[in-house]
Design an enzyme around this catalytic site. Structure first.
Site, short mmCIF file in Angstrom:
data_model
loop_
_atom_site.label_atom_id
_atom_site.label_comp_id
_atom_site.label_asym_id
_atom_site.label_seq_id
_atom_site.Cartn_x
_atom_site.Cartn_y
_atom_site.Cartn_z
N LYS A 89 26.75 148.76 117.75
CA LYS A 89 27.85 148.60 116.89
C LYS A 89 28.57 147.68 117.19
CE LYS A 89 26.57 151.77 113.73
NZ LYS A 89 26.45 151.42 112.12
N GLU A 111 35.62 153.32 108.66
CA GLU A 111 35.32 154.77 108.59
C GLU A 111 34.24 155.02 109.74
OE1 GLU A 111 33.73 152.03 107.52
OE2 GLU A 111 31.45 152.40 108.46
N SER A 377 18.86 151.24 119.72
CA SER A 377 19.89 150.94 119.35
C SER A 377 21.24 151.61 120.16
CB SER A 377 20.04 151.24 117.86
OG SER A 377 19.85 152.70 117.44
#
Lengths: 393, 259
Positions: A89, A111, A377
């Protein structure tokens, strides 16, 4: 490129910018400037320097010998779990905050579902000295307390979203409402390849570093840049977009997206959007969406909060429709078993999102010659409670 | 046949009061009762909201009414039936307003045709992009449906003109950079924005909506625009009342007369 966004912000039949007029100036400002800013040498230098020195890139491409033995193929793990803050991220939040600074914005909103994007945003805001507010569903705040506290330690205000079912979809609604009310001084860092154009394309570009590195690393490792398979989990789809991007036109590379089947695709408790969704409009883009026949959005379910989203990015909807990406799904149980399996074979506890990608290995018809890259990830630290609660280890 | 909205706005000497409410709220079959009571109380125009699960441009009041309406069982198909029934009982123009996805699932062309057939006069679809609407413009024109688009204080003059050109009936001037919701009064910046809009001499009249909740804001909006749109404060009023007709009458009175 057949898979590149067009001038209207569409990937084939999907994408666009379906936003009320109150958001138009913000989104238009971004649309007009994002490519120019991203291409500036000074931007690229700052972005690349931070990715190297702060995030810890390039992340390793690790040959998982014992996992390879088990699946009788050559399995490599792209270790995004080793990024600072524990997931891919941050590639996107670094890019977007540098962009926000150049747009003259002073405040950041975001968010978050599981909290990984929230933590990645809070982190870059602390790094850049910018004020940060993160919307998080009230229910998710209760489920993911450690990430809430991580954000608070980093100086971010975490705002509970109390509308709807109080999860990621509702947090996104609240962030959009906040942006409508604060159009000039605030940039909204969307965490996935969703939202109105240019967000899906912009986030894909920032995450494309993943496949850029895989190509170089494979070339060094096996003498050629292309594997036979690239496998990634898909919620909104940002890690998959990054892992697939530089392979989209390499048609002989099989791309596999793994969605969360939850308790099973037909159980009514699922988040497998390509299996259950129909074209619709949510959060500013036309995409595949889980919805009733009346067009009301259905609350998805997955054990993994990061895959618990009723849509997918418009790029993925296009890749599904064109057949470029094969979409499979893994249930809660399959993903949890795969997570434990990775822990036992390789000593890596994956995020439950990423465990879905590992679970897909058993669904592919692999040969001993095949080279498979699984995008790992994120790491499983944030999911310890879920692993403990699941208990079967 | 002339469009009722165009007719109203071209003939009226006084500013118009347009009231927004959510279909199927507070009860599923209140859609018609509210329309009748609003006309009796002196409203000029009604905007009936199609409920949606994710109303991103709305504040808490309208969010809650959307949720309740959906829980009650409201849908596009049912709303069109209700409109066809109430059309025989009220004379004023009826507008449907809603987020795109329920309309898209019903089917755009089918929706436009069925809405016109039910007696709907106008549509407001806030998240329908202008260039997506282009393909349906001939159809809505042939069906005599007006389509109003929104402008906000941050909309550039060039874009205001573009929106005015594509809109029919009126342009919906959102009073502030905000989601829907009741506010006490307008700021000098908002008044400047209303004056700016007035100076553009648009082809359409503009109605001012968002943040209008009392006599002060209503009369100010009417001083600049062709009229005003109220929504959240009306929904608040009817959600707390036992007697719908009395509450509606009292609400319209409180808005249009100074204390």
């Amino acid at each position: 490129m057949r898979y590149e966004v067009d001038s209207r912000g569409y990937y084939g039949n999907f994408g666009g910018a379906y936003i009320p007029e109150m958001l138009y100036p913000n989104v238009e400002e971004l649309r007009q400037q994002y490519l120019e800013i991203i291409q500036q040498p000074a931007f690229q230098k700052e972005f690349q320097d931070l990715l190297r020195q702060y995030v810890g890139r390039p992340t390793p491409l690790y040959y998982a010998a014992r996992l390879s033995e088990k699946y009788m193929a050559n399995v490599y793990l792209k270790r995004e779990d080793l990024c600072h803050t524990g997931a891919h991220k941050i590639n996107n939040t670094i890019g977007q905050i540098l962009l926000a600074k150049r747009l003259g914005k002073q405040k950041i909103i975001a968010e978050t579902g599981a909290g990984q994007h929230g933590v990645a945003t809070a982190t870059v805001c602390a790094l850049m000295g910018m004020e940060c507010m993160v919307y998080m569903g009230k229910l998710d705040m209760e489920r993911q307390r450690p990430n809430v506290e991580r954000m608070r330690i980093l100086g971010t205000q975490v705002v509970p979203a109390v509308s709807g079912n109080m999860t990621l979809k509702d947090a996104t609604n609240e962030a959009m409402r906040h942006w409508i009310n604060h159009p000039t001084d605030t940039h909204y860092i969307i965490g996935s390849v969703v939202g109105p154009h240019p967000y899906p394309h912009m986030v894909t570009l920032f995450q494309s570093i993943i496949s850029e590195e895989i190509k170089k690393q494979l070339l060094a490792e096996i003498g050629q840049p292309n594997p036979d398979y690239v496998v990634a989990c898909v919620g909104g789809g940002s890690n998959a977009a990054g892992a697939f991007y530089h392979y989209l036109n390499e048609e002989h590379v099989n791309l596999v997206g793994v969605e969360a089947a939850g308790l099973g695709i037909d159980s009514g408790e699922s988040a497998a959007t390509t299996a259950l969704g129909k074209p619709g409009v949510l959060h500013g883009s036309k995409t595949l969406l889980m919805q009733t026949t009346d067009g009301q959005v259905i609350e998805p379910y997955s054990i993994s909060a990061g895959l618990d989203y009723p849509g997918i990015g418009p790029l993925h909807a296009h890749l599904f429709e064109t057949g470029r990406v094969q979409f499979v799904s893994a249930t809660d149980d399959e993903a949890m078993h795969a997570g434990i399996e990775l822990a036992r074979t390789e000593g890596i506890i994956p995020a439950i999102e990423s465990a879905h990608a590992i679970a897909a290995l058993s669904k592919l018809e692999l040969t001993t010659e095949d080279v498979v890259v699984v995008n790992l990830s994120g790491r499983g630290d944030k999911d310890l409670e879920t692993y403990i609660h699941w208990g079967k280890y | 046949m002339k469009n009722r909205i165009t007719e109203l706005l071209s003939k009226t000497k006084k500013p118009v009061l347009s009231v927004f409410y959510t279909a199927g709220f507070p009860n599923l079959d209140d859609t018609e009762k509210i329309a009748i009571a609003l006309e009796a109380a002196g409203a000029d125009l009604i905007e009936i909201g199609i409920p949606f699960s994710d109303p991103v441009a709305d504040g808490p009041t309208i969010q809650a009414s959307n949720k309740k309406a959906l829980d009650n069982g409201m849908s596009v198909a049912l709303l069109l039936k209700q409109v066809a029934a109430l059309r025989t009982k009220v004379k004023m123009p009826v507008i449907l307003m809603g987020y795109l996805n329920p309309v898209m699932q019903y089917g755009f062309e089918r929706f436009f045709k069925d809405a016109a057939f039910a007696g709907v006069d106008g549509l407001i679809l806030p998240d329908l992009p202008l260039d997506e609407f282009a393909q349906y413009e001939a159809l809505t024109t042939s069906l005599n449906l007006s389509v109003s688009f929104l402008i906000s204080p941050t909309t550039s003059e060039a874009r205001v003109r573009k929106i005015d050109a594509i809109s029919t009936g009126f342009v919906y001037a959102v009073s502030a950079s905000s989601t829907t919701g009741a506010k006490g009064q307008f700021t000098p910046e908002q008044i400047a924005y209303f004056n700016r809009l007035k100076s553009y001499n648009l082809k359409n009249p503009f109605l001012i909506g968002f943040g209008i909740s009392n006599y002060t804001t209503y009369s100010q909006a009417c001083a600049y625009g062709a009229g005003a749109i109220v929504g959240s404060s009306f929904i608040q009023q009817i959600s707390e009342s036992k007697n719908l007709e009395a509450a509606i009458q009292q609400f319209v009175l409180s808005l249009t007369t100074s204390k």
